[in-house]
Design an enzyme around this catalytic site. Sequence first.
Site, PDB file in Angstrom:
ATOM      1  N   ASN A   9      21.391  -8.165 -15.251  1.00  0.00           N
ATOM      2  CA  ASN A   9      22.429  -7.375 -15.621  1.00  0.00           C
ATOM      3  C   ASN A   9      22.900  -6.300 -14.130  1.00  0.00           C
ATOM      4  O   ASN A   9      22.087  -6.136 -14.004  1.00  0.00           O
ATOM      5  CB  ASN A   9      20.925  -6.906 -16.081  1.00  0.00           C
ATOM      6  CG  ASN A   9      21.294  -4.967 -16.360  1.00  0.00           C
ATOM      7  OD1 ASN A   9      22.078  -4.074 -16.478  1.00  0.00           O
ATOM      8  ND2 ASN A   9      19.897  -4.448 -17.043  1.00  0.00           N
ATOM      9  N   LYS A  11      23.819  -3.527 -14.221  1.00  0.00           N
ATOM     10  CA  LYS A  11      23.833  -1.945 -14.594  1.00  0.00           C
ATOM     11  C   LYS A  11      25.218  -1.394 -13.879  1.00  0.00           C
ATOM     12  O   LYS A  11      25.705  -1.766 -14.318  1.00  0.00           O
ATOM     13  CB  LYS A  11      22.356  -1.153 -13.414  1.00  0.00           C
ATOM     14  CG  LYS A  11      21.439  -2.139 -14.123  1.00  0.00           C
ATOM     15  CD  LYS A  11      20.370  -1.745 -12.890  1.00  0.00           C
ATOM     16  CE  LYS A  11      18.781  -2.936 -13.481  1.00  0.00           C
ATOM     17  NZ  LYS A  11      18.474  -2.129 -13.432  1.00  0.00           N
ATOM     18  N   HIS A  94      17.167  -0.661 -23.340  1.00  0.00           N
ATOM     19  CA  HIS A  94      16.893  -1.338 -21.801  1.00  0.00           C
ATOM     20  C   HIS A  94      15.771  -0.224 -21.259  1.00  0.00           C
ATOM     21  O   HIS A  94      15.884   0.994 -21.903  1.00  0.00           O
ATOM     22  CB  HIS A  94      17.661  -1.279 -21.218  1.00  0.00           C
ATOM     23  CG  HIS A  94      17.173  -1.492 -19.378  1.00  0.00           C
ATOM     24  ND1 HIS A  94      17.032  -0.619 -18.342  1.00  0.00           N
ATOM     25  CD2 HIS A  94      17.220  -2.317 -18.582  1.00  0.00           C
ATOM     26  CE1 HIS A  94      16.696  -1.545 -16.651  1.00  0.00           C
ATOM     27  NE2 HIS A  94      16.934  -2.730 -17.283  1.00  0.00           N
ATOM     28  N   GLU A  96      15.695   1.870 -18.600  1.00  0.00           N
ATOM     29  CA  GLU A  96      16.504   3.115 -18.016  1.00  0.00           C
ATOM     30  C   GLU A  96      17.256   3.917 -18.935  1.00  0.00           C
ATOM     31  O   GLU A  96      17.393   4.968 -18.988  1.00  0.00           O
ATOM     32  CB  GLU A  96      17.915   2.176 -17.283  1.00  0.00           C
ATOM     33  CG  GLU A  96      16.880   1.873 -15.445  1.00  0.00           C
ATOM     34  CD  GLU A  96      17.095   0.792 -14.690  1.00  0.00           C
ATOM     35  OE1 GLU A  96      18.777   0.567 -15.358  1.00  0.00           O
ATOM     36  OE2 GLU A  96      17.110   0.610 -14.533  1.00  0.00           O
ATOM     37  N   GLU A 181       9.983  -6.134 -19.766  1.00  0.00           N
ATOM     38  CA  GLU A 181      10.203  -5.628 -18.785  1.00  0.00           C
ATOM     39  C   GLU A 181       8.875  -4.662 -18.721  1.00  0.00           C
ATOM     40  O   GLU A 181       9.604  -3.665 -18.792  1.00  0.00           O
ATOM     41  CB  GLU A 181      11.599  -4.864 -18.729  1.00  0.00           C
ATOM     42  CG  GLU A 181      12.376  -6.324 -18.700  1.00  0.00           C
ATOM     43  CD  GLU A 181      13.989  -6.355 -17.955  1.00  0.00           C
ATOM     44  OE1 GLU A 181      14.397  -6.861 -17.723  1.00  0.00           O
ATOM     45  OE2 GLU A 181      14.472  -4.700 -18.203  1.00  0.00           O
ATOM     46  N   GLY A 187      13.156  -2.613 -10.328  1.00  0.00           N
ATOM     47  CA  GLY A 187      13.451  -2.775  -9.390  1.00  0.00           C
ATOM     48  C   GLY A 187      12.184  -2.551  -8.157  1.00  0.00           C
ATOM     49  O   GLY A 187      12.824  -1.148  -7.186  1.00  0.00           O
ATOM     50  N   SER A 227      11.988  -7.301 -10.774  1.00  0.00           N
ATOM     51  CA  SER A 227      11.726  -8.170  -9.474  1.00  0.00           C
ATOM     52  C   SER A 227      11.737  -9.344 -10.248  1.00  0.00           C
ATOM     53  O   SER A 227      10.973  -9.636  -9.068  1.00  0.00           O
ATOM     54  CB  SER A 227      10.585  -7.490  -9.092  1.00  0.00           C
ATOM     55  OG  SER A 227      11.427  -6.218  -9.255  1.00  0.00           O
ATOM     56  N   GLY A 248      17.816  -7.932 -13.042  1.00  0.00           N
ATOM     57  CA  GLY A 248      18.396  -6.561 -12.541  1.00  0.00           C
ATOM     58  C   GLY A 248      19.238  -6.832 -11.419  1.00  0.00           C
ATOM     59  O   GLY A 248      20.675  -8.048 -11.116  1.00  0.00           O
ATOM     60  N   GLY A 249      18.485  -6.400 -10.069  1.00  0.00           N
ATOM     61  CA  GLY A 249      19.369  -6.245  -8.481  1.00  0.00           C
ATOM     62  C   GLY A 249      19.729  -7.627  -8.001  1.00  0.00           C
ATOM     63  O   GLY A 249      20.441  -7.622  -7.693  1.00  0.00           O
TER      64      GLY A 249
HETATM   65  C1  PEP Z   1      16.308  -5.085 -15.114  1.00  0.00           C
HETATM   66  O1  PEP Z   1      17.190  -4.222 -15.153  1.00  0.00           O
HETATM   67  O2  PEP Z   1      16.716  -5.120 -16.580  1.00  0.00           O
HETATM   68  C2  PEP Z   1      16.096  -5.362 -14.091  1.00  0.00           C
HETATM   69  C3  PEP Z   1      15.079  -6.740 -14.416  1.00  0.00           C
HETATM   70  O3  PEP Z   1      15.591  -5.138 -12.645  1.00  0.00           O
HETATM   71  P1  PEP Z   1      15.100  -5.946 -11.114  1.00  0.00           P
HETATM   72  O4  PEP Z   1      15.057  -7.234 -11.989  1.00  0.00           O
HETATM   73  O5  PEP Z   1      16.398  -5.214 -10.474  1.00  0.00           O
HETATM   74  O6  PEP Z   1      13.776  -5.408 -11.599  1.00  0.00           O
END
Ligand code: PEP
Length: 270
Positions: A9, A11, A94, A96, A181, A187, A227, A248-249
């Site tokens: 993702n 983002k 999600h 966010e 999640e 994040g 993460s 994500g990141g």
């Molecule tokens: C996400 O936004 O779905 C996510 C899991 O982010 P991160 O891996 O950065 O924690």
Amino acid sequence: MRTPFVAGNWKMNTTVAEAEKLVLEMLDGLGRIGGIEKVLCPPFVSLVAIEMMLKGSTIKLGAQNMHFETKGAYTGEISPLMLSDMCEFVILGHSERRHYFGETDEIVNKKVKTALTGGLKPILCIGERLEEKEAGKTEEVLSRQVRNALDGIRPGGPSGGSESRQTQDEHMTARLVIAYEPVWAIGTGKAATGEEAATTIHFIRGIVADLWTEALAQDLRVLYGGSVTSANIGEFVSQPVIDGALVGGASLKAEEFVGIVERTAEIRRA
Ligand code: PEP
């Protein structure tokens, strides 16, 4: 046997040129890894360009969101009809979206229904916030999120259905992927432990079994997200109940993301 699954993702990151560069950097590496479903979810504006780049590869495309209506006066929104030509998957609910854009369980439910009827495969995100975890409310929150998101979606069709539609509709429910999640892990660099995530994902499958059937719950893929890196992915996917990750990141770094997919496929093959 459930096919392992890793989705990235991105983002609200990458211009079209940056997105193309990132895909170029991961294309060969990801292409070499088999036995796993690999999905990239770039921003909307890059979908067309990336769809072209992924043609002929085993890497699939997903969107990060969509509206629950198929068309109409919804300025600035993107409908499932616009996505289904190029995307196989769509991330829905999600945290966010829930927390910054006010998406309620009811909205998420409408989106899951429209995605399924529109031929998209939803990656439904659920997860508790830190204060909910600390108050011992994790199971209550997840149970509410799953039950509300899947309200009216049954093996007999999105709003119930006749016996004759059963097989087709069971196929439809099988298109769902759930991503657990925990919001406190997204994040933050503070991932859940593999054991913690496994216990919670086992609980989530139990809710789906209660709503649908044990067999459908066993077929459903449930991912961990929060993460995830190439260094900690093994902890999650070595747990048989965890089918992969929503990343994500780390999905914005080609080497990291390829490493996560590689490790997942390797552990699941063993
Ligand atoms: C996400 O936004 O779905 C996510 C899991 O982010 P991160 O891996 O950065 O924690």
